[in-house]
Write a protein that holds these residues in place. Sequence first.
Motif, PDB file in Angstrom:
ATOM      1  N   HIS A 261      -4.929  44.853  54.330  1.00  0.00           N
ATOM      2  CA  HIS A 261      -4.327  44.455  53.058  1.00  0.00           C
ATOM      3  C   HIS A 261      -2.871  44.033  53.265  1.00  0.00           C
ATOM      4  CE1 HIS A 261      -7.436  45.926  50.136  1.00  0.00           C
ATOM      5  NE2 HIS A 261      -7.839  46.544  51.238  1.00  0.00           N
ATOM      6  N   PRO A 262      -2.368  43.093  52.478  1.00  0.00           N
ATOM      7  CA  PRO A 262      -0.949  42.706  52.573  1.00  0.00           C
ATOM      8  C   PRO A 262      -0.010  43.884  52.358  1.00  0.00           C
ATOM      9  CG  PRO A 262      -2.163  41.127  51.239  1.00  0.00           C
ATOM     10  CD  PRO A 262      -3.094  42.280  51.479  1.00  0.00           C
ATOM     11  N   GLU A 263      -0.381  44.809  51.461  1.00  0.00           N
ATOM     12  CA  GLU A 263       0.493  45.944  51.172  1.00  0.00           C
ATOM     13  C   GLU A 263       0.671  46.837  52.395  1.00  0.00           C
ATOM     14  OE1 GLU A 263      -1.645  44.796  47.374  1.00  0.00           O
ATOM     15  OE2 GLU A 263      -2.161  45.109  49.478  1.00  0.00           O
ATOM     16  N   SER A 264      -0.429  47.184  53.053  1.00  0.00           N
ATOM     17  CA  SER A 264      -0.321  48.036  54.243  1.00  0.00           C
ATOM     18  C   SER A 264       0.343  47.277  55.392  1.00  0.00           C
ATOM     19  CB  SER A 264      -1.700  48.546  54.669  1.00  0.00           C
ATOM     20  OG  SER A 264      -2.605  47.474  54.890  1.00  0.00           O
ATOM     21  N   GLY A 265       0.168  45.953  55.410  1.00  0.00           N
ATOM     22  CA  GLY A 265       0.817  45.150  56.441  1.00  0.00           C
ATOM     23  C   GLY A 265       2.323  45.141  56.316  1.00  0.00           C
ATOM     24  N   ASN A 266       2.843  45.384  55.123  1.00  0.00           N
ATOM     25  CA  ASN A 266       4.287  45.428  54.926  1.00  0.00           C
ATOM     26  C   ASN A 266       4.889  46.759  55.352  1.00  0.00           C
ATOM     27  OD1 ASN A 266       4.355  42.865  53.959  1.00  0.00           O
ATOM     28  ND2 ASN A 266       5.087  43.382  51.920  1.00  0.00           N
ATOM     29  N   MET A 267       4.083  47.807  55.344  1.00  0.00           N
ATOM     30  CA  MET A 267       4.585  49.132  55.689  1.00  0.00           C
ATOM     31  C   MET A 267       4.628  49.344  57.198  1.00  0.00           C
ATOM     32  SD  MET A 267       2.923  51.733  52.884  1.00  0.00           S
ATOM     33  CE  MET A 267       1.225  51.214  53.053  1.00  0.00           C
ATOM     34  N   THR A 268       5.386  50.361  57.632  1.00  0.00           N
ATOM     35  CA  THR A 268       5.341  50.820  59.019  1.00  0.00           C
ATOM     36  C   THR A 268       4.304  51.935  59.074  1.00  0.00           C
ATOM     37  OG1 THR A 268       7.648  50.257  59.465  1.00  0.00           O
ATOM     38  CG2 THR A 268       6.639  51.949  60.855  1.00  0.00           C
ATOM     39  N   VAL A 269       3.220  51.692  59.793  1.00  0.00           N
ATOM     40  CA  VAL A 269       2.092  52.617  59.844  1.00  0.00           C
ATOM     41  C   VAL A 269       1.949  53.143  61.266  1.00  0.00           C
ATOM     42  CG1 VAL A 269      -0.360  52.940  59.395  1.00  0.00           C
ATOM     43  CG2 VAL A 269       0.957  51.343  57.987  1.00  0.00           C
ATOM     44  N   LEU A 270       1.861  54.463  61.382  1.00  0.00           N
ATOM     45  CA  LEU A 270       1.704  55.114  62.679  1.00  0.00           C
ATOM     46  C   LEU A 270       0.233  55.462  62.881  1.00  0.00           C
ATOM     47  CD1 LEU A 270       4.772  57.540  62.551  1.00  0.00           C
ATOM     48  CD2 LEU A 270       4.687  55.144  63.291  1.00  0.00           C
ATOM     49  N   THR A 271      -0.364  54.943  63.941  1.00  0.00           N
ATOM     50  CA  THR A 271      -1.757  55.194  64.266  1.00  0.00           C
ATOM     51  C   THR A 271      -1.855  55.755  65.688  1.00  0.00           C
ATOM     52  OG1 THR A 271      -2.102  52.960  65.146  1.00  0.00           O
ATOM     53  CG2 THR A 271      -2.502  53.285  62.801  1.00  0.00           C
ATOM     54  N   TYR A 272      -3.064  56.128  66.100  1.00  0.00           N
ATOM     55  CA  TYR A 272      -3.256  56.667  67.449  1.00  0.00           C
ATOM     56  C   TYR A 272      -3.387  55.577  68.501  1.00  0.00           C
ATOM     57  CZ  TYR A 272      -4.233  61.229  65.324  1.00  0.00           C
ATOM     58  OH  TYR A 272      -4.154  62.413  64.629  1.00  0.00           O
ATOM     59  N   GLU A 273      -3.714  54.388  68.067  1.00  0.00           N
ATOM     60  CA  GLU A 273      -3.847  53.267  69.000  1.00  0.00           C
ATOM     61  C   GLU A 273      -3.598  51.987  68.244  1.00  0.00           C
ATOM     62  OE1 GLU A 273      -7.351  50.893  71.479  1.00  0.00           O
ATOM     63  OE2 GLU A 273      -7.564  53.051  71.168  1.00  0.00           O
ATOM     64  N   SER A 274      -2.743  51.141  68.779  1.00  0.00           N
ATOM     65  CA  SER A 274      -2.439  49.884  68.109  1.00  0.00           C
ATOM     66  C   SER A 274      -3.083  48.731  68.859  1.00  0.00           C
ATOM     67  CB  SER A 274      -0.920  49.675  68.030  1.00  0.00           C
ATOM     68  OG  SER A 274      -0.366  49.620  69.334  1.00  0.00           O
ATOM     69  N   ASN A 275      -3.129  47.593  68.209  1.00  0.00           N
ATOM     70  CA  ASN A 275      -3.668  46.384  68.815  1.00  0.00           C
ATOM     71  C   ASN A 275      -2.603  45.768  69.711  1.00  0.00           C
ATOM     72  OD1 ASN A 275      -4.723  43.887  69.457  1.00  0.00           O
ATOM     73  ND2 ASN A 275      -5.353  43.383  67.374  1.00  0.00           N
ATOM     74  N   LEU A 276      -2.828  45.786  71.015  1.00  0.00           N
ATOM     75  CA  LEU A 276      -1.821  45.292  71.949  1.00  0.00           C
ATOM     76  C   LEU A 276      -1.643  43.787  71.870  1.00  0.00           C
ATOM     77  CD1 LEU A 276      -2.670  47.395  75.146  1.00  0.00           C
ATOM     78  CD2 LEU A 276      -0.977  47.859  73.381  1.00  0.00           C
ATOM     79  N   TRP A 277      -2.613  43.103  71.321  1.00  0.00           N
ATOM     80  CA  TRP A 277      -2.571  41.651  71.301  1.00  0.00           C
ATOM     81  C   TRP A 277      -2.029  41.096  69.997  1.00  0.00           C
ATOM     82  CZ3 TRP A 277      -6.439  44.781  73.011  1.00  0.00           C
ATOM     83  CH2 TRP A 277      -6.645  44.795  74.393  1.00  0.00           C
ATOM     84  N   ALA A 278      -1.936  41.917  68.984  1.00  0.00           N
ATOM     85  CA  ALA A 278      -1.372  41.505  67.693  1.00  0.00           C
ATOM     86  C   ALA A 278      -0.821  42.738  67.013  1.00  0.00           C
ATOM     87  CB  ALA A 278      -2.431  40.827  66.824  1.00  0.00           C
TER      88      ALA A 278
END
Length: 517
Positions: A261-278
């Motif tokens: 979602h655009p809303e979550s894309g605007n936030m800084t979100v901490l996850t256990y694994e991020s997408n290294l390519w994007a």
Amino acid sequence: MEAHYPKYVLYGLLIVGSWLISCLLHFQFFHHSLFASSPHDSPPLIVLPLALDATSLQQVPDPSAVADQDVALTSAASPSSSSCEGRYVYMLDLPSRFDVLRDCVEGSPVFQDEYHMCSLMVNAGMGPVFPPATGNGSDGDTGVIPNTGWYNTDQYSLEVIVHNRMRRYECLTDDPAAATAVYVPYYPALEIEQHRCGFNASVRNGPSSEFLRWLSSRPQWEAFGGRDHFMVAAKTTWMFRHLEGDGDGTERVCGNDFLEHPESGNMTVLTYESNLWARRDFAVPYPSYFHPTSAHAVSAWQERARAADRPWLFAFAGARRANGMLAIRDRIIDSCASSSRCGLVDCSHGLQGFLTCRSPRRLVSVFASSRFCLQPRGDSFMRRSSVDSIMAGCIPVFFHEESTFEKQYRWHHPDPDNKNRRYWVLIDPDQVHEGKVDIEEVLARYTDEEVAAMREEVINMIPRFLYEDPRVRFKGNMRDAFDIAFDEVMARMRKIKNGEDLGWSVDDNDMLAPKDS
């Protein structure tokens, strides 16, 4: 005189009574001033729903934590405004309908199920206290694990742990305009866990979509469009990026579209694994089982890890995948089972395997008894087991570069510019499949001196990968995984508030990621 005697007695009684009442009021004021919690421990004007406070759940007290908590509540000092400059955080108060732990109240029958979400989230998210070791080895404990500070922590509990940690943050403010950042105490991982796989799209996506609509309608959102908001989503990024129509339609659908979602894309979100390519979110370590209350407890555990007898050359804890998926796991389990130098915790055999791998004492003890711990990819590149190996002082062995801490946990990786500080081993999975490389032979080539040097690097990393007990004020000077991540988040927020260009950097493999939204 005799006629007036009762009047003087009455006057005397009134004087003595007034004196006693005055003394009592002074004592009450003194007692309250001396023993009341300071604003540092309970920030003013920040009110959270009761059910969101996981410390209110049924829990088994840890004596050492209780002792430290008593000290913390009586010795805390209110921070000065200068020490909070650029560090103020406003914590949102969420409606109860977004509280996935609202049924976790004392006396609820849900606590009779040890695998229910409520049971797993006790002790402020750390989970049930490790029971005392049996002493006869039936629980797999070799005697290396202390009796305090260790909890059966669920791997998806970080949302609750961080929320309770933030409640004790010394620079909370009730004024959004004065805040550098806005913390969002929503639990997307615990929410999706209730209907993670096999449900239709509206069931999987509906609750989080409703939450984002509510969040973006708040007045705090308007100033920066949510770019000053941060939160934790305690799963890998992939679990929140499922778009309907992906795949051929025959597979069982798991996950939702929360991070699309655009809303979550605007936030800084901490996850256990991020997408290294994007890169659109930021990876932080899984929580392991060790949650100390003091720097002394951390040092004591590091000494235990250094001194631990390690009869196994290597170890693996995990299960095979159905239909030969992730064949590297099959090769690892076969290699380990056929070796007299491998400690194997095989989780493959139905209920027995499940229960075996639900025994954290067994897992930690096997890792603490091994030189190397094998960490192949699981459903994604990162495994909670990788962090468990660090906690046990066991050198991680990766089979995919995307699984390494250097790629994923850039904030927590020690001194990324120093390539000589090697603490891990990387083995090509294709060469293992093709029979060109034997795992045991590769690991046996390392000398005792090389192993000792790598293990020392691992043991020195332990503070950076653990999460302190969020219920008490930590005693001693040490930065844990939360401190490191929080500092990075706040630095990012200050740049956003100052209008600076966050941009993206090119890493060693020249992988570019798009600019921040």
